[in-house]
Scaffold this active site. Structure first.
Site, mmCIF file in Angstrom:
data_model
loop_
_atom_site.group_PDB
_atom_site.id
_atom_site.type_symbol
_atom_site.label_atom_id
_atom_site.label_comp_id
_atom_site.label_asym_id
_atom_site.label_seq_id
_atom_site.Cartn_x
_atom_site.Cartn_y
_atom_site.Cartn_z
ATOM 1 N N ASP A 117 -3.241 -1.522 -9.328
ATOM 2 C CA ASP A 117 -2.390 -1.021 -8.249
ATOM 3 C C ASP A 117 -1.543 -2.126 -7.619
ATOM 4 O O ASP A 117 -1.827 -3.319 -7.772
ATOM 5 C CB ASP A 117 -3.259 -0.394 -7.144
ATOM 6 C CG ASP A 117 -3.871 0.927 -7.579
ATOM 7 O OD1 ASP A 117 -3.730 1.281 -8.765
ATOM 8 O OD2 ASP A 117 -4.503 1.598 -6.727
ATOM 9 N N HIS B 134 -6.287 -4.668 -8.838
ATOM 10 C CA HIS B 134 -4.945 -4.941 -8.320
ATOM 11 C C HIS B 134 -4.378 -6.166 -9.031
ATOM 12 O O HIS B 134 -5.004 -7.235 -8.979
ATOM 13 C CB HIS B 134 -4.983 -5.165 -6.800
ATOM 14 C CG HIS B 134 -5.485 -3.985 -6.042
ATOM 15 N ND1 HIS B 134 -6.828 -3.663 -5.976
ATOM 16 C CD2 HIS B 134 -4.819 -3.035 -5.319
ATOM 17 C CE1 HIS B 134 -6.980 -2.568 -5.250
ATOM 18 N NE2 HIS B 134 -5.778 -2.172 -4.834
#
Length: 395
Positions: A197, A338
């Site tokens: 993400d 991430h």
């Protein structure tokens, strides 16, 4: 006294008749002798005899000329007949050459080809050499990049013609072949979907290097504002076969926005992704995983959450991130990380090859759904694709 021709009522003297007869015989035997007759021979002849001799000579010459002409005509006719016969024979031989010789050559070539084909025909089947096992066709060639069935078992032969063993990815699907090369349809390679993400970021290229080196795929849920900063990275993701996901434009919690603002966040992000690589995102993850019926209805994409939360954004510890994943991963897991944090990239560089070594196949969300036989629907929420599928629907 003038000479007058004797009357025809009086026959010539017998002696003269004998001379004339002898002279005629002499002329008939040899034409050259009569033409060069001496003066002595003609001096004793009477005028009547000379006249008769001239007539005989004239008749003889005419007869000879007639014979010569007849002989010439006969020779011409014979020559014509011979020429015509030769021409007919030539034409016949020419036709024979055009008709029969090509057929004979063709027959010879056909016979030669049949002999060559007969020599090349071999029994189709498996053949071994020092490098492995191949499948030889009846024409002597070897099967490459294709399946063959032998005694009820299926085999696959690679680009070099050798039998495949272990796992094989073919046209987006996985197949397992045992140590003898037989396809085992009961075995399915465990799969895991790594998702990242908030990117792309300055570490994303390094992560893509690792994924490509290990023939692995991942799904990237991107922020529109970061797509505008790293459009080349987004294009590389697409070109490498990664899946592109929408994570809003600036990470605003969508459940706090109006419908119009939610649409702006989603639409703007998809537009910049499309500008960067030519296609928009086809899956969505709302920031924080927060969604409601409004977000689901406006997304117009499947909504993806996760089954393993590494909390890498909080710990910023590569070892911890690695441990959480390796301890909890299973077939069908969706892992949240991430790619904007360097520690998360460090953890990924270790876990990606280790997951592959453990037998996992690293795939995108859509690849996993397809392999599991799941149709992704817009607005539906998916967090796990294992045996206990917890597909959520909140509309």
């Amino acid at each position: 006294m003038a000479y007058s021709e004797p009357s025809h009522s009086h026959p010539p003297h017998k002696a003269n008749q004998k001379n004339l007869h002898n002279l005629s015989r002499t002329h008939s035997r040899a034409s050259n002798t009569s033409s060069h007759r001496t003066t002595t021979e003609t001096e004793n002849l009477s005028p009547e005899e000379l006249q008769h001799l001239r007539r005989v000579e004239m008749i003889r010459k005419r007869q000879q000329e007639k014979w010569r002409q007849e002989r010439r005509r006969r020779l011409i006719r014979e020559h014509k007949v011979q020429f015509l016969a030769g021409s007919v024979l030539f034409v016949f031989l020419l036709i024979l050459a055009f008709v029969l010789i090509p057929g004979m050559l063709s027959s010879s070539k056909s016979s030669k080809k049949q002999k060559e084909e007969a020599a090349q025909i071999v029994k189709a089947g498996l053949y071994e050499d020092k490098n492995g096992t191949k499948y030889q066709e009846s024409d002597g060639s070897f099967c490459k990049n294709d399946w063959r069935e032998v005694d009820g078992s299926k085999y696959y032969f690679n680009k070099d013609g050798y039998m495949t063993t272990g796992w094989l990815e073919l046209d987006g699907k996985e197949y397992f072949f045992d140590e003898n090369g037989k396809y085992d349809s009961t075995k399915h390679r465990p799969m895991v979907a790594l998702t990242f993400d908030d990117g792309p970021g300055r570490f994303t290229d390094k992560l893509l290097d690792c994924l490509e080196e290990n023939n692995a795929k991942a799904t990237f849920f991107m922020l529109g504002e970061n797509v505008e900063r790293f459009p080349d990275v987004v294009k590389r993701m697409h070109d490498s076969g990664m899946e592109l996901g929408n994570h809003s434009y600036d990470h605003t919690t969508l459940t706090t926005l109006s419908e119009n603002d939610i649409l702006k966040q989603i639409t703007k992000t998809n537009n910049v992704i499309d500008d960067a690589c030519g296609v928009p995102a086809d899956v969505m993850r709302p920031p924080g995983g927060n969604y409601n019926t409004t977000v689901s209805s406006l997304a117009e994409m499947p909504i993806i959450t996760w089954s393993i939360d590494t909390r890498d954004w909080a710990t910023r510890n590569a070892d911890n991130t690695y441990k959480v994943i390796m301890d909890d991963v299973e077939d069908g897991s969706i892992v949240l990380m991430h790619d904007i944090h360097e520690s998360s990239i460090e953890a990924s560089l270790r876990l990606i090859p280790d997951l592959v070594e453990k037998g996992f196949r690293l795939v995108t969300i859509r690849q996993m759904a397809e392999q599991k036989g799941i149709d992704l629907s817009n607005g539906d929420v998916y967090s796990f694709f294992g045996n206990m599928n917890t597909n959520e629907t909140d509309k």
